[in-house]
Design an enzyme around this catalytic site. Structure first.
Site, PDB file in Angstrom:
ATOM      1  N   HIS A  51     -10.782  -7.197  -7.235  1.00 37.57           N
ATOM      2  CA  HIS A  51     -10.992  -7.770  -8.570  1.00 37.57           C
ATOM      3  C   HIS A  51      -9.780  -8.556  -9.068  1.00 37.57           C
ATOM      4  CE1 HIS A  51      -8.918  -4.173 -10.162  1.00 37.57           C
ATOM      5  NE2 HIS A  51      -8.745  -4.843 -11.265  1.00 37.57           N
ATOM      6  N   LYS A  58      -9.238 -12.517 -11.473  1.00 37.71           N
ATOM      7  CA  LYS A  58      -8.480 -12.685 -12.716  1.00 37.71           C
ATOM      8  C   LYS A  58      -8.079 -14.151 -12.863  1.00 37.71           C
ATOM      9  CE  LYS A  58      -6.474  -8.037 -12.713  1.00 37.71           C
ATOM     10  NZ  LYS A  58      -6.822  -7.348 -13.930  1.00 37.71           N
ATOM     11  N   ASP A  88      -4.156   2.316  -2.874  1.00 34.73           N
ATOM     12  CA  ASP A  88      -4.926   1.942  -4.061  1.00 34.73           C
ATOM     13  C   ASP A  88      -4.545   0.559  -4.587  1.00 34.73           C
ATOM     14  OD1 ASP A  88      -6.792   2.606  -6.153  1.00 34.73           O
ATOM     15  OD2 ASP A  88      -5.092   2.885  -7.508  1.00 34.73           O
ATOM     16  N   HIS A 134      -4.664  -5.387  -3.809  1.00 31.50           N
ATOM     17  CA  HIS A 134      -4.334  -6.297  -4.915  1.00 31.50           C
ATOM     18  C   HIS A 134      -2.966  -6.980  -4.740  1.00 31.50           C
ATOM     19  CE1 HIS A 134      -7.670  -4.287  -6.620  1.00 31.50           C
ATOM     20  NE2 HIS A 134      -7.044  -3.275  -7.167  1.00 31.50           N
TER      21      HIS A 134
END
Ligand code: BG6
Length: 520
Positions: free
Chosen positions: A195, A199, A252, A257
């Site tokens: 995700h 952005k 995580d 990311h």
């Protein structure tokens, strides 16, 4: 959730049905349905659109719709709620009780999809969304394949599948997961969501770099001293102990990311702006990361776990006191690492990544530290220790870009100080940034995979991470550092950068937790 700012610029996708596996879970309520509703309200969903929420629990459709109404109320803009469209939107949602490992459930799902195609003219277009723990993904892909739901219904229709991270739990499981998925789906049908790529400000990294002439000539080892990427969160693990305790901050946040952010900062300009070219360049960066030797992990990757502290009189629990976390857990909630990209552009430039839970504030930013001037002319009058320029790309919150540079202090005396040239997205006026999920769901329906992760990118990033996981597993003498909740992480993380006039940039003051730093 913010209103979609995409209205002027994008097409409306073709009619379709979206099936959400894991519909009774948190993501559906928090992100998926609110994002779909925002798109719907902004006129960006096709008129013939349906959602099937698929999960194991027995829930009547009416009850499911009520809980989605509540979720929309909690997460969407008020204006949209007032518009009275909610009921029309909810009419297009239904619930389907099924088991992920039961072919019968998938035959029944297939039948229902055909009925919806006939009732609502959805054209046979299907979007399967895997919002389930990764252990369940392969089984679902398998059953979709065995019931022939993986294939487009006709030559004119499409079938796509969206996967949520984590894409595996280590290199081996990621490779195996991919093997299972690609037994039934071609890579162009597969959309892996990170995700962060949805952005607005992450996409803006590419525009800043490749639509301006002034940055690119400086964007290399000759002018850049080092690059720092920080993503801190003030929240703890909330109620996610089950997931988080066997995941940890490295898997995580870093594996996905933050390596993606790094690749956008470091990539070469793609030849054209399309999915293949962009992802090829991003892949090359990740493949060029210097692999860690087992003996380097101790000094180049710092792991930490938050301990209890008192902030402004409020007692914050340590990670081991969080509900569902074993009292002797050695899962890291903080990682800081130093790495190098071994290519011509970046040879010798250190990249630092830092992320953690329960830090003083929520901020994600990238700081490009430029080298200083070849010699210092104003040494006697400089009231700053050194004059390194910085470019700060603020991803969230208060999205924007900041350049720090030296200026003469007005007055008769010759004095020099660092000043900020600051641009905030909010300066552009009343701009509503679309949420990452709105952008990515829409892109997937339009078949645009530019902002999704390709399998080879997933594998390359696990290849980089795996030696760290191995070292942590095999060498218990590598310390897990405690840091008091509400601070910037273990003190020794500072040593990664320190030693050359530099330290991490602290976007806000320390909240002065009263806990003790200690080795756990
Ligand atoms: C998720 C992680 O992928 O990203 C969470 O699983 C983390 O642990 C979240 O909190 C951070 O996302 P954002 O958009 O709030 O920075």
């Amino acid at each position: 959730m913010q209103h979609s700012g995409l209205v002027q610029t994008v097409q409306v996708p073709q009619p379709c049905v979206m099936v959400i596996f894991g519909a009774s879970g948190d993501l559906t309520k928090r992100m998926l349905i609110p994002s779909l509703y925002e798109l719907y309200s902004a006129g960006l969903l096709p008129e013939n659109f349906s959602v099937i929420g698929f999960a194991r629990k027995e829930i009547p459709t009416a009850e499911f719709r009520d809980s989605m109404r509540l979720a929309i109320g909690q997460h969407c803009q008020e204006d949209f709620l007032k518009s009275g469209k909610v009921n029309n939107f909810l009419d297009n949602i239904e619930y389907f009780t099924g088991k992920y490992d039961d072919q019968e459930s998938f035959h029944a799902l297939g039948k229902r999809l055909m009925e919806i195609d006939a009732e609502k003219d959805t054209g046979g277009n299907r979007l399967f969304y895997m919002s389930v723990p990764y252990e369940a993904v392969a089984g679902i892909a398998d059953n979709l394949g065995k019931c022939r739901l993986n294939k487009p219904v006709s030559d004119d229709s499409w079938t796509r599948v969206i996967f949520e991270k984590p894409f595996g739990n280590d290199l081996e499981s990621a490779v195996s997961l991919n093997r299972q998925i690609t037994r039934y789906f071609r890579e162009e049908q597969v959309f892996r969501i990170d995700h962060y790529l949805g952005k607005e400000t992450v996409q803006n990294i590419l525009v800043t770099r490749f639509a301006n002439g002034i940055f690119e000539p400086l964007w290399n080892r000759n002018y850049i001293d080092h690059v720092e990427i920080t993503s801190s969160e003030s929240i703890g693990i909330e109620n996610r102990a089950g997931y988080y305790d066997h995941t940890g901050a490295l898997r995580d946040m870093v594996q996905n990311h933050l390596l993606q952010l790094l690749s956008y900062i470091a990539m070469e300009p793609p030849a054209v702006f399309d999915a293949k070219a962009l992802r090829d360049e991003s892949l090359k960066v990740i493949q060029s990361l210097r692999p860690y030797e087992p003996s380097e992990v101790r000094s180049m990757v710092i792991r930490g776990q938050y301990t209890s502290s008192v902030i402004k009189g409020e007692v914050l629990p340590g990670y081991r006191q969080e509900e569902g976390v074993p009292p002797d857990s050695r899962t890291e909630t903080f990682v800081a690492l130093k790495t190098y990209i071994d290519n011509w552009r970046w040879g010798g430039v250190p990249f630092y990544i830092r992320t953690g839970k329960r830090m003083p504030t929520r901020v994600t930013e990238i700081v490009i530290h430029f080298k200083s001037t070849p010699y210092r002319l104003f040494t006697d009058v400089d009231d700053i220790a050194q004059s390194y320029n910085q470019l700060v790309i603020r991803i969230q919150p208060d999205e924007g870009i900041l350049i720090k540079f030296a200026m003469k202090v007005p007055g008769t005396e010759l004095k020099v100080k660092n000043v900020d040239m600051d641009f905030h997205y909010s300066d552009l006026g009343d701009v509503d940034l679309p949420s990452a999920y709105e952008k990515l769901l829409l892109d997937c329906m339009l078949g645009n995979s530019t902002l999704f992760i390709r399998n080879d990118q997933v594998v390359a990033s696990w290849e980089f991470i795996q030696p760290v996981l191995d070292a942590w597993k095999n060498d218990s003498s590598i310390p897990l550092q405690g840091y008091p909740a509400g601070t910037w992480g273990p003190e020794c993380a500072d040593d990664l950068i320190a030693g050359k006039d530099f330290k991490w940039r602290y976007p806000c003051r320390n909240l002065e937790g009263e806990g003790e730093y200690c080795e756990l």
